[in-house]
Design a protein around this motif. Sequence first.
Motif, PDB file in Angstrom:
ATOM      1  N   TYR A 147       0.993  -1.182  -0.067  1.00  0.00           N
ATOM      2  CA  TYR A 147      -0.057  -0.191  -0.384  1.00  0.00           C
ATOM      3  C   TYR A 147       0.879   1.303  -0.021  1.00  0.00           C
ATOM      4  O   TYR A 147       0.814   2.563  -0.985  1.00  0.00           O
ATOM      5  CB  TYR A 147      -0.804  -0.100   0.851  1.00  0.00           C
ATOM      6  CG  TYR A 147      -1.872   1.303   1.307  1.00  0.00           C
ATOM      7  CD1 TYR A 147      -2.966   1.661   0.846  1.00  0.00           C
ATOM      8  CD2 TYR A 147      -1.681   2.298   2.550  1.00  0.00           C
ATOM      9  CE1 TYR A 147      -3.514   2.964   0.111  1.00  0.00           C
ATOM     10  CE2 TYR A 147      -1.752   3.352   2.612  1.00  0.00           C
ATOM     11  CZ  TYR A 147      -2.861   3.812   1.780  1.00  0.00           C
ATOM     12  OH  TYR A 147      -4.101   4.569   1.917  1.00  0.00           O
ATOM     13  N   SER A 148       1.885   1.114   0.802  1.00  0.00           N
ATOM     14  CA  SER A 148       3.020   2.422   0.698  1.00  0.00           C
ATOM     15  C   SER A 148       3.996   1.544   1.436  1.00  0.00           C
ATOM     16  O   SER A 148       4.179   0.570   2.852  1.00  0.00           O
ATOM     17  CB  SER A 148       2.330   3.629   1.514  1.00  0.00           C
ATOM     18  OG  SER A 148       3.298   4.274   1.685  1.00  0.00           O
ATOM     19  N   PHE A 149       6.253   2.405   0.984  1.00  0.00           N
ATOM     20  CA  PHE A 149       6.534   2.173   1.935  1.00  0.00           C
ATOM     21  C   PHE A 149       7.197   3.267   2.451  1.00  0.00           C
ATOM     22  O   PHE A 149       7.605   4.171   0.841  1.00  0.00           O
ATOM     23  CB  PHE A 149       7.307   0.748   1.138  1.00  0.00           C
ATOM     24  CG  PHE A 149       7.984   1.438  -0.716  1.00  0.00           C
ATOM     25  CD1 PHE A 149       6.632   1.366  -1.658  1.00  0.00           C
ATOM     26  CD2 PHE A 149       9.164   1.842  -0.595  1.00  0.00           C
ATOM     27  CE1 PHE A 149       7.020   2.560  -2.880  1.00  0.00           C
ATOM     28  CE2 PHE A 149       9.482   2.458  -1.594  1.00  0.00           C
ATOM     29  CZ  PHE A 149       9.000   2.710  -2.601  1.00  0.00           C
ATOM     30  N   ALA A 150       8.254   3.039   2.942  1.00  0.00           N
ATOM     31  CA  ALA A 150       9.546   4.134   3.060  1.00  0.00           C
ATOM     32  C   ALA A 150      10.737   3.858   3.411  1.00  0.00           C
ATOM     33  O   ALA A 150      11.010   2.830   3.751  1.00  0.00           O
ATOM     34  CB  ALA A 150       8.812   4.788   4.352  1.00  0.00           C
ATOM     35  N   VAL A 151      11.551   4.368   2.929  1.00  0.00           N
ATOM     36  CA  VAL A 151      12.413   3.448   3.191  1.00  0.00           C
ATOM     37  C   VAL A 151      13.522   4.346   3.372  1.00  0.00           C
ATOM     38  O   VAL A 151      14.015   5.150   3.800  1.00  0.00           O
ATOM     39  CB  VAL A 151      13.644   3.873   1.392  1.00  0.00           C
ATOM     40  CG1 VAL A 151      14.936   2.930   1.594  1.00  0.00           C
ATOM     41  CG2 VAL A 151      12.750   2.753   0.316  1.00  0.00           C
ATOM     42  N   LEU A 198      10.237   0.006   6.179  1.00  0.00           N
ATOM     43  CA  LEU A 198       8.981   0.190   6.146  1.00  0.00           C
ATOM     44  C   LEU A 198       7.858   0.343   5.126  1.00  0.00           C
ATOM     45  O   LEU A 198       7.446   0.906   4.600  1.00  0.00           O
ATOM     46  CB  LEU A 198       9.214   1.302   7.641  1.00  0.00           C
ATOM     47  CG  LEU A 198       7.537   1.266   8.532  1.00  0.00           C
ATOM     48  CD1 LEU A 198       7.970   0.952   9.598  1.00  0.00           C
ATOM     49  CD2 LEU A 198       7.469   2.904   8.867  1.00  0.00           C
ATOM     50  N   ALA A 199       6.709  -0.583   5.779  1.00  0.00           N
ATOM     51  CA  ALA A 199       5.811  -0.468   4.467  1.00  0.00           C
ATOM     52  C   ALA A 199       4.752  -1.130   5.499  1.00  0.00           C
ATOM     53  O   ALA A 199       4.153  -1.434   5.993  1.00  0.00           O
ATOM     54  CB  ALA A 199       5.959  -1.847   3.360  1.00  0.00           C
ATOM     55  N   TYR A 200       2.998  -0.502   4.281  1.00  0.00           N
ATOM     56  CA  TYR A 200       1.786  -0.780   5.224  1.00  0.00           C
ATOM     57  C   TYR A 200       1.735  -1.835   4.140  1.00  0.00           C
ATOM     58  O   TYR A 200       2.066  -1.791   2.519  1.00  0.00           O
ATOM     59  CB  TYR A 200       0.589   0.245   4.383  1.00  0.00           C
ATOM     60  CG  TYR A 200       1.072   0.988   6.197  1.00  0.00           C
ATOM     61  CD1 TYR A 200       0.086   0.316   7.068  1.00  0.00           C
ATOM     62  CD2 TYR A 200       1.274   1.832   6.389  1.00  0.00           C
ATOM     63  CE1 TYR A 200      -0.042   1.330   8.520  1.00  0.00           C
ATOM     64  CE2 TYR A 200       0.595   2.687   7.086  1.00  0.00           C
ATOM     65  CZ  TYR A 200       0.142   2.044   8.613  1.00  0.00           C
ATOM     66  OH  TYR A 200       0.322   2.628  10.032  1.00  0.00           O
ATOM     67  N   ARG A 230      -4.822  -4.091   6.213  1.00  0.00           N
ATOM     68  CA  ARG A 230      -3.315  -3.405   5.805  1.00  0.00           C
ATOM     69  C   ARG A 230      -2.565  -3.211   6.950  1.00  0.00           C
ATOM     70  O   ARG A 230      -2.472  -2.430   8.044  1.00  0.00           O
ATOM     71  CB  ARG A 230      -3.434  -1.462   5.561  1.00  0.00           C
ATOM     72  CG  ARG A 230      -4.214  -1.156   3.788  1.00  0.00           C
ATOM     73  CD  ARG A 230      -4.667  -0.199   3.514  1.00  0.00           C
ATOM     74  NE  ARG A 230      -5.135  -0.393   2.569  1.00  0.00           N
ATOM     75  CZ  ARG A 230      -6.211   1.137   1.694  1.00  0.00           C
ATOM     76  NH1 ARG A 230      -6.448   1.988   2.320  1.00  0.00           N
ATOM     77  NH2 ARG A 230      -6.688   0.995   0.410  1.00  0.00           N
ATOM     78  N   LEU A 277       1.385  -3.280   8.686  1.00  0.00           N
ATOM     79  CA  LEU A 277       2.863  -2.203   9.255  1.00  0.00           C
ATOM     80  C   LEU A 277       3.611  -3.541   8.981  1.00  0.00           C
ATOM     81  O   LEU A 277       3.031  -4.747  10.253  1.00  0.00           O
ATOM     82  CB  LEU A 277       2.543  -1.093  10.661  1.00  0.00           C
ATOM     83  CG  LEU A 277       4.068  -0.592  10.516  1.00  0.00           C
ATOM     84  CD1 LEU A 277       3.393   0.266   9.032  1.00  0.00           C
ATOM     85  CD2 LEU A 277       4.676   0.590  11.597  1.00  0.00           C
ATOM     86  N   THR A 278       4.605  -3.623   8.579  1.00  0.00           N
ATOM     87  CA  THR A 278       5.550  -3.711   8.466  1.00  0.00           C
ATOM     88  C   THR A 278       7.145  -4.131   7.449  1.00  0.00           C
ATOM     89  O   THR A 278       7.428  -2.556   7.607  1.00  0.00           O
ATOM     90  CB  THR A 278       4.940  -5.577   7.563  1.00  0.00           C
ATOM     91  OG1 THR A 278       5.641  -6.789   7.443  1.00  0.00           O
ATOM     92  CG2 THR A 278       4.524  -5.068   6.653  1.00  0.00           C
ATOM     93  N   ASN A 279       7.751  -4.668   7.089  1.00  0.00           N
ATOM     94  CA  ASN A 279       9.141  -4.195   6.389  1.00  0.00           C
ATOM     95  C   ASN A 279       8.830  -5.514   5.721  1.00  0.00           C
ATOM     96  O   ASN A 279       8.584  -6.396   5.743  1.00  0.00           O
ATOM     97  CB  ASN A 279      10.205  -5.055   7.020  1.00  0.00           C
ATOM     98  CG  ASN A 279      11.149  -4.442   8.644  1.00  0.00           C
ATOM     99  OD1 ASN A 279      10.987  -5.478   9.448  1.00  0.00           O
ATOM    100  ND2 ASN A 279      10.235  -2.810   8.782  1.00  0.00           N
ATOM    101  N   CYS A 303       4.367   1.593  -5.155  1.00  0.00           N
ATOM    102  CA  CYS A 303       3.178   0.894  -5.192  1.00  0.00           C
ATOM    103  C   CYS A 303       2.494  -0.180  -5.886  1.00  0.00           C
ATOM    104  O   CYS A 303       2.408   0.150  -6.479  1.00  0.00           O
ATOM    105  CB  CYS A 303       2.303   2.769  -4.240  1.00  0.00           C
ATOM    106  SG  CYS A 303       3.315   3.281  -2.802  1.00  0.00           S
ATOM    107  N   GLY A 304       1.375  -1.171  -4.811  1.00  0.00           N
ATOM    108  CA  GLY A 304       1.055  -2.087  -5.998  1.00  0.00           C
ATOM    109  C   GLY A 304       1.247  -3.848  -5.937  1.00  0.00           C
ATOM    110  O   GLY A 304       0.983  -4.567  -6.201  1.00  0.00           O
TER     111      GLY A 304
END
Lengths: 395, 132
Positions: free
Chosen positions: B66-70, B86-88, B96, B98-100, B109-110
């Motif tokens: 759904y989304s991610f951050a580095v 870090l990602a949803y 949705r 929260l995870t890695n 995304c997707g």
Amino acid sequence: MSINGKAFIAGAYEHPDREIKGKSLARIHAEVAYGALQDAGLSVDDVDGYFCAGDAPGFGGISMAEYLGFSKLRHIDSTETGGSSYVVAVGHAAEAIAAGKCSVAVITLAGAPRAAGMRVLGGGGGRGRGWGDTPEVSFEGPFGPNVLGFYALAARRHMYEFGTTSEQLAWIRVAASKHASHNPHALLRDVVTVEDVLHSPMVADPLHRLDSCVITDGGGAVIVVSPEVARDLERKSVKILGHGEGVKHTNNGHIDLTYTAAVISGKQAFEEAGVTPSDIDYASIYDSFTITVLIQIEDLGFCEKGKGGAFVSDGALESPNGVLPFNTDGGGLCNNHPNNRGGMTKVIEAVRQLRGEANAPVQVPDCQIALAHGTGGTIGARHGSGTVILGQPDA
Amino acid sequence: MPELPVFPPTVSPEAKPFWDATAEGKILLPKCNDCGTVIWYPRTTCPECMSSDVSWFEASGRGTIYSFAVVRRNGGPWRDALPYVLAYVELEEGPRILTNIVDTIDLECGQSVEAVFADTGEGNALVRFKTV
């Protein structure tokens, strides 16, 4: 019951320091409380309401009431919504005053994370344990969700859904830096360019270092009073026209990262004030990160959802000539984000603008109506929002 | 990719079936027997209808980002794991979470992902994901 016109902000004080060593947390609360009372022309004997949040040391607001010398309290409120607590508290104080529960309310914020060595937002996050009985902790903490990461998640999704770019976000920082250059107390006074922001190191893709707020010590306080008290003071007060608050969370596994609780708090505040976004001459918008500003501007109705990137570009947020002059003190991005809680300084700068006391180059001419908005917690998971709309005393 | 630190969870009485299943490489999700909603994060009261009649079913372990951050700056035990994702992840069953993402920082995304399980040494595992 509406609070419109039933309470006034009579005093405001921002701690001038950005790094404070050798003072206790209680002492810093005292400095800002007394600073704001002196600004209003009031004393501790006049105070009958006290509002604080989780940063106040001791037992709710009771320890600080004792330390500060408030011996006539008949109303106390320690609502905790993170950085937005102090915007929410302005509304709660107005409600209490409108209901006759107090007539002189003090709201304080203080803290000193910078003196304690903090240089990275959420630098220790996170772990599976350590937040006591907080129910979500084991489903989030083990994955390293620091503040940077949470806000980057929101930025990424906004970019994915609406095509928002890093360059558009950078314009927010550029405007804040220009404003901060006129503020002798600001932590960062250098004007930056879009290129400077884009070339600063990534801290959590897609956010750069210059998309992030500062980490500072200090705090602030405001005094909310009844119309009768305001009338007898020499100092100019500003009228509280409307207030709203809201909570947004992960919604049983269905989090939508593209909006914040500003949708809830802003709508209520505008309705109570009887104004629309086009009536706002100056806006204090919570700016933990550039993306926070962009999403909240959409949520508050200054532009359509998804169009925030275009809206904030090309100097639109610069005072006095932009479409929506914002954070003229330099905001949390450049000036001050005391104790990682930016709501108090949002209220204080809105008061300065309405009093005509902002730094001269960024004073909005004939500022009639101002908005202050805060978000506390994280837009990447759960947060509380507060919005207040303020006007001239005869508004 | 650097190894991510593994933190054992605090296992609440209500979420014990979830955590016990992770030791066997399974994701068990709570579902309300009264209104049918899938509940996340795991608990045994339904936040949609207030029911306490909740049962557990096995999820597929598949989902999409759904989304991610580095994340490139963090302290403490995360310093040595930088950069980490870090990602949803949106599970096929809806939530949705929260995870890695453990195998790459080059993501969109997707994108499709599947669960991997990191043993905590305390009779359970953290649910992380890798690209497929």
